[in-house]
Write a protein that holds these residues in place. Structure first.
Motif, PDB file in Angstrom:
ATOM      1  N   GLY A 175       4.668  33.358 -43.631  1.00 31.88           N
ATOM      2  CA  GLY A 175       5.171  33.304 -44.998  1.00 31.88           C
ATOM      3  C   GLY A 175       6.673  33.065 -45.053  1.00 31.88           C
ATOM      4  O   GLY A 175       7.407  33.394 -44.107  1.00 31.88           O
ATOM      5  N   LEU A 176       7.132  32.512 -46.177  1.00 27.43           N
ATOM      6  CA  LEU A 176       8.549  32.228 -46.389  1.00 27.43           C
ATOM      7  C   LEU A 176       8.871  32.394 -47.862  1.00 27.43           C
ATOM      8  O   LEU A 176       8.167  31.864 -48.729  1.00 27.43           O
ATOM      9  CB  LEU A 176       8.875  30.797 -45.948  1.00 27.43           C
ATOM     10  N   VAL A 177       9.938  33.139 -48.155  1.00 28.08           N
ATOM     11  CA  VAL A 177      10.469  33.247 -49.512  1.00 28.08           C
ATOM     12  C   VAL A 177      11.717  32.375 -49.588  1.00 28.08           C
ATOM     13  O   VAL A 177      12.606  32.486 -48.736  1.00 28.08           O
ATOM     14  CB  VAL A 177      10.827  34.705 -49.870  1.00 28.08           C
ATOM     15  N   VAL A 178      11.798  31.504 -50.577  1.00 26.44           N
ATOM     16  CA  VAL A 178      12.959  30.634 -50.769  1.00 26.44           C
ATOM     17  C   VAL A 178      13.568  30.927 -52.133  1.00 26.44           C
ATOM     18  O   VAL A 178      12.873  30.911 -53.155  1.00 26.44           O
ATOM     19  CB  VAL A 178      12.568  29.144 -50.670  1.00 26.44           C
ATOM     20  N   ALA A 179      14.878  31.202 -52.154  1.00 27.54           N
ATOM     21  CA  ALA A 179      15.570  31.570 -53.392  1.00 27.54           C
ATOM     22  C   ALA A 179      17.050  31.252 -53.247  1.00 27.54           C
ATOM     23  O   ALA A 179      17.543  31.051 -52.126  1.00 27.54           O
ATOM     24  CB  ALA A 179      15.378  33.063 -53.682  1.00 27.54           C
ATOM     25  N   PRO A 180      17.796  31.243 -54.354  1.00 26.43           N
ATOM     26  CA  PRO A 180      19.250  31.081 -54.267  1.00 26.43           C
ATOM     27  C   PRO A 180      19.878  32.271 -53.540  1.00 26.43           C
ATOM     28  O   PRO A 180      19.298  33.361 -53.498  1.00 26.43           O
ATOM     29  CB  PRO A 180      19.687  31.036 -55.737  1.00 26.43           C
ATOM     30  N   PRO A 181      21.084  32.101 -52.979  1.00 26.02           N
ATOM     31  CA  PRO A 181      21.717  33.188 -52.215  1.00 26.02           C
ATOM     32  C   PRO A 181      21.867  34.491 -52.992  1.00 26.02           C
ATOM     33  O   PRO A 181      21.665  35.576 -52.426  1.00 26.02           O
ATOM     34  CB  PRO A 181      23.085  32.604 -51.846  1.00 26.02           C
ATOM     35  N   ASP A 182      22.204  34.421 -54.281  1.00 24.17           N
ATOM     36  CA  ASP A 182      22.457  35.652 -55.031  1.00 24.17           C
ATOM     37  C   ASP A 182      21.175  36.401 -55.396  1.00 24.17           C
ATOM     38  O   ASP A 182      21.224  37.510 -55.921  1.00 24.17           O
ATOM     39  CB  ASP A 182      23.288  35.373 -56.285  1.00 24.17           C
ATOM     40  N   TYR A 183      20.012  35.804 -55.102  1.00 29.22           N
ATOM     41  CA  TYR A 183      18.752  36.501 -55.359  1.00 29.22           C
ATOM     42  C   TYR A 183      18.590  37.707 -54.438  1.00 29.22           C
ATOM     43  O   TYR A 183      17.921  38.678 -54.775  1.00 29.22           O
ATOM     44  CB  TYR A 183      17.579  35.540 -55.158  1.00 29.22           C
ATOM     45  N   TYR A 184      19.216  37.647 -53.279  1.00 31.90           N
ATOM     46  CA  TYR A 184      19.013  38.671 -52.243  1.00 31.90           C
ATOM     47  C   TYR A 184      20.051  39.794 -52.309  1.00 31.90           C
ATOM     48  O   TYR A 184      20.408  40.366 -51.278  1.00 31.90           O
ATOM     49  CB  TYR A 184      19.046  38.006 -50.865  1.00 31.90           C
ATOM     50  N   ARG A 185      20.509  40.149 -53.464  1.00 31.70           N
ATOM     51  CA  ARG A 185      21.573  41.145 -53.592  1.00 31.70           C
ATOM     52  C   ARG A 185      21.072  42.584 -53.564  1.00 31.70           C
ATOM     53  O   ARG A 185      21.829  43.494 -53.272  1.00 31.70           O
ATOM     54  CB  ARG A 185      22.351  40.912 -54.897  1.00 31.70           C
ATOM     55  N   LYS A 186      19.811  42.822 -53.878  1.00 28.73           N
ATOM     56  CA  LYS A 186      19.326  44.200 -53.928  1.00 28.73           C
ATOM     57  C   LYS A 186      18.104  44.375 -53.040  1.00 28.73           C
ATOM     58  O   LYS A 186      17.430  43.409 -52.670  1.00 28.73           O
ATOM     59  CB  LYS A 186      18.985  44.605 -55.364  1.00 28.73           C
ATOM     60  N   ASP A 187      17.839  45.634 -52.677  1.00 30.95           N
ATOM     61  CA  ASP A 187      16.644  46.031 -51.916  1.00 30.95           C
ATOM     62  C   ASP A 187      16.568  45.409 -50.524  1.00 30.95           C
ATOM     63  O   ASP A 187      15.502  45.452 -49.889  1.00 30.95           O
ATOM     64  CB  ASP A 187      15.358  45.672 -52.679  1.00 30.95           C
ATOM     65  N   ILE A 188      17.659  44.845 -50.026  1.00 29.12           N
ATOM     66  CA  ILE A 188      17.609  44.185 -48.735  1.00 29.12           C
ATOM     67  C   ILE A 188      17.365  45.188 -47.608  1.00 29.12           C
ATOM     68  O   ILE A 188      16.630  44.908 -46.647  1.00 29.12           O
ATOM     69  CB  ILE A 188      18.894  43.373 -48.480  1.00 29.12           C
ATOM     70  N   LYS A 189      17.969  46.381 -47.700  1.00 32.86           N
ATOM     71  CA  LYS A 189      17.760  47.392 -46.665  1.00 32.86           C
ATOM     72  C   LYS A 189      16.277  47.743 -46.555  1.00 32.86           C
ATOM     73  O   LYS A 189      15.721  47.829 -45.454  1.00 32.86           O
ATOM     74  CB  LYS A 189      18.578  48.642 -46.981  1.00 32.86           C
ATOM     75  N   GLU A 190      15.620  47.937 -47.688  1.00 30.58           N
ATOM     76  CA  GLU A 190      14.193  48.257 -47.690  1.00 30.58           C
ATOM     77  C   GLU A 190      13.356  47.078 -47.172  1.00 30.58           C
ATOM     78  O   GLU A 190      12.361  47.280 -46.467  1.00 30.58           O
ATOM     79  CB  GLU A 190      13.742  48.644 -49.095  1.00 30.58           C
ATOM     80  N   CYS A 191      13.765  45.863 -47.536  1.00 23.17           N
ATOM     81  CA  CYS A 191      13.050  44.675 -47.059  1.00 23.17           C
ATOM     82  C   CYS A 191      13.161  44.534 -45.543  1.00 23.17           C
ATOM     83  O   CYS A 191      12.171  44.220 -44.863  1.00 23.17           O
ATOM     84  CB  CYS A 191      13.596  43.423 -47.735  1.00 23.17           C
ATOM     85  N   ARG A 192      14.361  44.768 -45.011  1.00 18.76           N
ATOM     86  CA  ARG A 192      14.535  44.694 -43.558  1.00 18.76           C
ATOM     87  C   ARG A 192      13.627  45.688 -42.844  1.00 18.76           C
ATOM     88  O   ARG A 192      13.014  45.375 -41.811  1.00 18.76           O
ATOM     89  CB  ARG A 192      15.989  44.990 -43.186  1.00 18.76           C
TER      90      ARG A 192
END
Length: 226
Positions: A175-192
């Motif tokens: 799977g792959l999620v594609v989005a603009p750079p500013d989409y990844y500003r929140k919840d990244i720690k939980e996603c990792r």
């Protein structure tokens, strides 16, 4: 409504709930490891390859549709992209727009893009979830995970469909999620944490990417592919 139909709906609804429960990794591990219940997979795919939505001639496509149009080729064509990360690069062939993974109307699951990725010297089906501003990375990751789970449960059929344009293929979809750079500003720690847990305990492989400076370039953000 049959019991088999209800069983699938219950499973699907649990994934829907998990999109809102940021950090609930145990629930997602349980859903991944469980057999997908019900009669959900009996369907045939038809329609053109490439981008398949109508837009006015010369008009710029906006929002998520704009990203999808950029990732896909024109109707009837395929498009070759490249996902670049430090020390590695993945060729991606995008093939099919709005790919339905089940035969259900209620609880239907649709991948924005179906394609093929070359990774670890193997060609694998790739399901792409496109985002612009909707929700956030955790939401997108759970959506993509659900798509990958369904694709792996019907891997041979999806490979048969894709081998009309490219072969051979390894059955295990990624799977792959594609989005603009500013989409990844929140919840990244939980996603990792979820991505690492999935890598350690399952065969689920998902990555985050942003749009690069050229039409055919994607840039690696996070992931557990290797």
């Amino acid at each position: 409504m049959t019991r088999a139909f209800e069983d699938y709906q219950d499973w699907s609804e649990e994934f829907t709930k998990a999109r809102k429960e940021v950090g609930n990794i145990d629930l997602l591990l349980d859903l991944w490891k469980a057999k997908v219940p019900g009669t959900w997979a009996d369907r045939l795919w038809s329609g053109e390859w490439g981008y398949r939505k109508d837009s006015k001639a010369g008009a710029e496509v906006a929002g998520e549709k704009g990203i999808e149009a950029r990732l896909l080729g024109k109707p009837g064509t395929l498009s070759l992209l490249r996902l670049n990360r430090p020390g590695n690069s993945y060729p991606i062939l995008t093939a099919y727009h709005n790919f339905p993974l089940t035969n259900q109307k209620k609880g239907q699951v649709v991948a924005d893009v179906l394609g093929v990725v070359l990774a670890q010297w193997r060609r694998r089906p790739l399901l792409v979830e496109v985002k612009k501003t909707d929700a956030g990375p955790w939401h997108a990751l759970v959506e993509c995970l659900k798509q990958v789970r369904l694709a792996r449960a019907s891997g041979a059929r999806i490979c048969d469909h894709l081998t009309k344009v490219i072969s051979p293929l390894e059955p295990g979809a990624w799977g792959l999620v594609v989005a603009p750079p500013d989409y990844y500003r929140k919840d990244i720690k939980e996603c990792r944490k979820l991505l690492q847990t999935l890598k350690d305990n399952t065969q689920a492989r998902i990555a985050f990417a942003t749009i690069g400076s050229t039409k055919t370039e994607l840039k690696w953000k996070e992931g557990n592919w290797e």
